[in-house]
Design a protein around this motif. Structure first.
Motif, PDB file in Angstrom:
ATOM      1  N   ASN A 150     120.824 -97.230  22.037  1.00 56.53           N
ATOM      2  CA  ASN A 150     121.541 -96.016  23.190  1.00 56.53           C
ATOM      3  C   ASN A 150     122.258 -94.681  22.099  1.00 56.53           C
ATOM      4  N   THR A 187     118.276 -99.455  26.410  1.00 56.41           N
ATOM      5  CA  THR A 187     119.540 -99.386  25.880  1.00 56.41           C
ATOM      6  C   THR A 187     120.250 -99.874  25.542  1.00 56.41           C
ATOM      7  N   GLY A 188     119.444-100.605  24.572  1.00 58.27           N
ATOM      8  CA  GLY A 188     119.589-101.505  22.603  1.00 58.27           C
ATOM      9  C   GLY A 188     119.124-100.305  21.790  1.00 58.27           C
ATOM     10  N   PHE A 217     122.158-111.103  25.395  1.00 64.76           N
ATOM     11  CA  PHE A 217     122.142-109.707  23.916  1.00 64.76           C
ATOM     12  C   PHE A 217     122.823-109.928  23.004  1.00 64.76           C
ATOM     13  N   THR A 235     124.506 -96.262  30.696  1.00 63.99           N
ATOM     14  CA  THR A 235     124.435 -97.503  29.231  1.00 63.99           C
ATOM     15  C   THR A 235     123.166 -97.677  29.467  1.00 63.99           C
ATOM     16  N   VAL A 273     125.326 -93.782  21.142  1.00 68.09           N
ATOM     17  CA  VAL A 273     126.646 -93.633  20.572  1.00 68.09           C
ATOM     18  C   VAL A 273     127.087 -95.031  21.939  1.00 68.09           C
ATOM     19  N   HIS A 274     129.354 -95.296  21.493  1.00 62.88           N
ATOM     20  CA  HIS A 274     129.925 -95.376  22.213  1.00 62.88           C
ATOM     21  C   HIS A 274     131.074 -95.127  22.581  1.00 62.88           C
ATOM     22  N   GLY A 275     131.777 -94.282  23.864  1.00 62.70           N
ATOM     23  CA  GLY A 275     132.608 -94.193  24.174  1.00 62.70           C
ATOM     24  C   GLY A 275     133.845 -95.276  25.342  1.00 62.70           C
ATOM     25  N   LYS A 325     121.745-109.721  19.486  1.00 64.07           N
ATOM     26  CA  LYS A 325     120.701-109.014  18.819  1.00 64.07           C
ATOM     27  C   LYS A 325     121.884-107.208  19.467  1.00 64.07           C
ATOM     28  N   ARG A 347     133.237 -90.591  28.527  1.00 63.61           N
ATOM     29  CA  ARG A 347     132.228 -91.445  29.588  1.00 63.61           C
ATOM     30  C   ARG A 347     131.285 -90.925  30.269  1.00 63.61           C
ATOM     31  N   LEU A 354     132.127-108.436  25.163  1.00 58.21           N
ATOM     32  CA  LEU A 354     130.579-109.167  25.926  1.00 58.21           C
ATOM     33  C   LEU A 354     129.889-110.390  24.903  1.00 58.21           C
ATOM     34  N   LYS A 409     126.446 -94.625  16.595  1.00 56.90           N
ATOM     35  CA  LYS A 409     126.095 -96.201  16.444  1.00 56.90           C
ATOM     36  C   LYS A 409     124.629 -95.597  15.098  1.00 56.90           C
ATOM     37  N   TYR A 425     122.465-105.635  15.737  1.00 55.63           N
ATOM     38  CA  TYR A 425     122.448-103.563  15.806  1.00 55.63           C
ATOM     39  C   TYR A 425     123.418-102.661  15.143  1.00 55.63           C
TER      40      TYR A 425
HETATM   41  P1  GTP Z   1     128.989 -98.985  24.936  1.00 54.88           P
HETATM   42  O1  GTP Z   1     130.208 -97.401  24.846  1.00 54.88           O
HETATM   43  O2  GTP Z   1     128.305 -99.311  23.830  1.00 54.88           O
HETATM   44  O3  GTP Z   1     130.775-100.131  25.359  1.00 54.88           O
HETATM   45  O4  GTP Z   1     128.588 -98.545  26.028  1.00 54.88           O
HETATM   46  P2  GTP Z   1     128.796 -99.469  27.821  1.00 54.88           P
HETATM   47  O5  GTP Z   1     130.011 -99.213  27.840  1.00 54.88           O
HETATM   48  O6  GTP Z   1     128.347 -98.070  28.644  1.00 54.88           O
HETATM   49  O7  GTP Z   1     128.069-100.332  28.216  1.00 54.88           O
HETATM   50  P3  GTP Z   1     128.584-101.485  28.122  1.00 54.88           P
HETATM   51  O8  GTP Z   1     130.198-101.895  27.083  1.00 54.88           O
HETATM   52  O9  GTP Z   1     128.335-103.193  28.325  1.00 54.88           O
HETATM   53  O10 GTP Z   1     127.491-102.331  26.648  1.00 54.88           O
HETATM   54  C1  GTP Z   1     127.958-102.176  25.123  1.00 54.88           C
HETATM   55  C2  GTP Z   1     126.790-102.041  24.658  1.00 54.88           C
HETATM   56  O11 GTP Z   1     125.866-103.068  24.302  1.00 54.88           O
HETATM   57  C3  GTP Z   1     125.447-101.043  25.035  1.00 54.88           C
HETATM   58  O12 GTP Z   1     126.167 -99.753  24.893  1.00 54.88           O
HETATM   59  C4  GTP Z   1     124.310-101.196  24.285  1.00 54.88           C
HETATM   60  O13 GTP Z   1     124.291-100.980  22.815  1.00 54.88           O
HETATM   61  C5  GTP Z   1     124.359-102.492  24.866  1.00 54.88           C
HETATM   62  N1  GTP Z   1     123.980-103.788  25.665  1.00 54.88           N
HETATM   63  C6  GTP Z   1     124.375-103.692  26.937  1.00 54.88           C
HETATM   64  N2  GTP Z   1     123.364-104.280  27.318  1.00 54.88           N
HETATM   65  C7  GTP Z   1     122.101-104.655  27.067  1.00 54.88           C
HETATM   66  C8  GTP Z   1     121.252-105.433  27.388  1.00 54.88           C
HETATM   67  O14 GTP Z   1     120.932-105.666  28.463  1.00 54.88           O
HETATM   68  N3  GTP Z   1     120.621-105.423  25.815  1.00 54.88           N
HETATM   69  C9  GTP Z   1     120.642-104.917  25.112  1.00 54.88           C
HETATM   70  N4  GTP Z   1     119.803-105.297  24.029  1.00 54.88           N
HETATM   71  N5  GTP Z   1     120.951-104.373  24.672  1.00 54.88           N
HETATM   72  C10 GTP Z   1     122.825-104.362  26.364  1.00 54.88           C
END
Ligand code: GTP
Ligand code: MG
Length: 149
Positions: free
Chosen positions: A112, A109-110, A57, A91, A114-116, A60, A85, A52, A9, A64
């Motif tokens: 973090n 969390t906001g 969020f 997360t 990397v994505h997977g 935001k 993962r 999502l 990210k 991001y």
């Molecule tokens: P990804 O690998 O990025 O998909 O993350 P994840 O699978 O661990 O989490 P999820 O798919 O539920 O959420 C996607 C992304 O949204 C997270 O990695 C965060 O960057 C963001 N996110 C999730 N929950 C929150 C939150 O409560 N607040 C904020 N600011 N960002 C959030």
């Protein structure tokens, strides 16, 4: 063989963590089949995270992900979705175990880093979303016989 979409990210790119993050997947023994630095358009970020879109969020999150270049990657290997993962961690980085990417390198969390992909189906969907066909490479790493008997 299973495939997953991994993305550094914008915070990971800005903080100079790209090499470190690629390295963790390489050292584990997965095969990279796609890699690019990319400025993500808003529409693509919204499509990627469409599940999502109802979350508070979401705006935001889109700001991001589009705030600077990301590094898009496709990785292949046995069990790569679940394993990636695990390497990435929870997360919320404060809940991520030490030794994971988020556990070692992030605090919020906001932000973090990397994505997977969360399923094999989403791995395919996301690779098709982020890469054009000619951008992916099929190849056999020299180490293949040393990773699997
Ligand atoms: P990804 O690998 O990025 O998909 O993350 P994840 O699978 O661990 O989490 P999820 O798919 O539920 O959420 C996607 C992304 O949204 C997270 O990695 C965060 O960057 C963001 N996110 C999730 N929950 C929150 C939150 O409560 N607040 C904020 N600011 N960002 C959030
Ligand atoms: Mg997710």
């Amino acid at each position: 063989v299973e495939e997953t979409y991994i993305m550094v990210k914008p915070d990971g790119v800005q903080r100079g963590l790209v090499g470190e993050i690629i390295s963790r997947f390489e050292r584990k023994g997965f095969k990279m089949t796609g890699l690019k630095l990319f400025q993500c358009p808003k529409e693509l970020a919204e499509e990627h995270y469409k599940d999502l879109s109802a979350k508070p969020f979401f705006p935001k999150l889109i700001d991001y992900i589009t705030s600077g270049p990301v590094v898009c990657m496709a990785w292949e290997g046995v069990g790569v979705v679940v394993s990636a993962r695990k390497l990435i961690g929870a997360t919320n980085p404060l809940q991520a175990e030490p030794g994971t990417i988020r556990g070692d390198l992030a605090v919020q969390t906001g932000r973090n880093v990397v994505h997977g992909s969360d399923s094999s189906e989403n791995g395919k969907r996301e690779i098709a979303l982020w890469f054009k066909e000619g951008e992916l490479c099929q190849w056999t790493p020299a180490q293949a016989p040393w990773l699997q008997e």
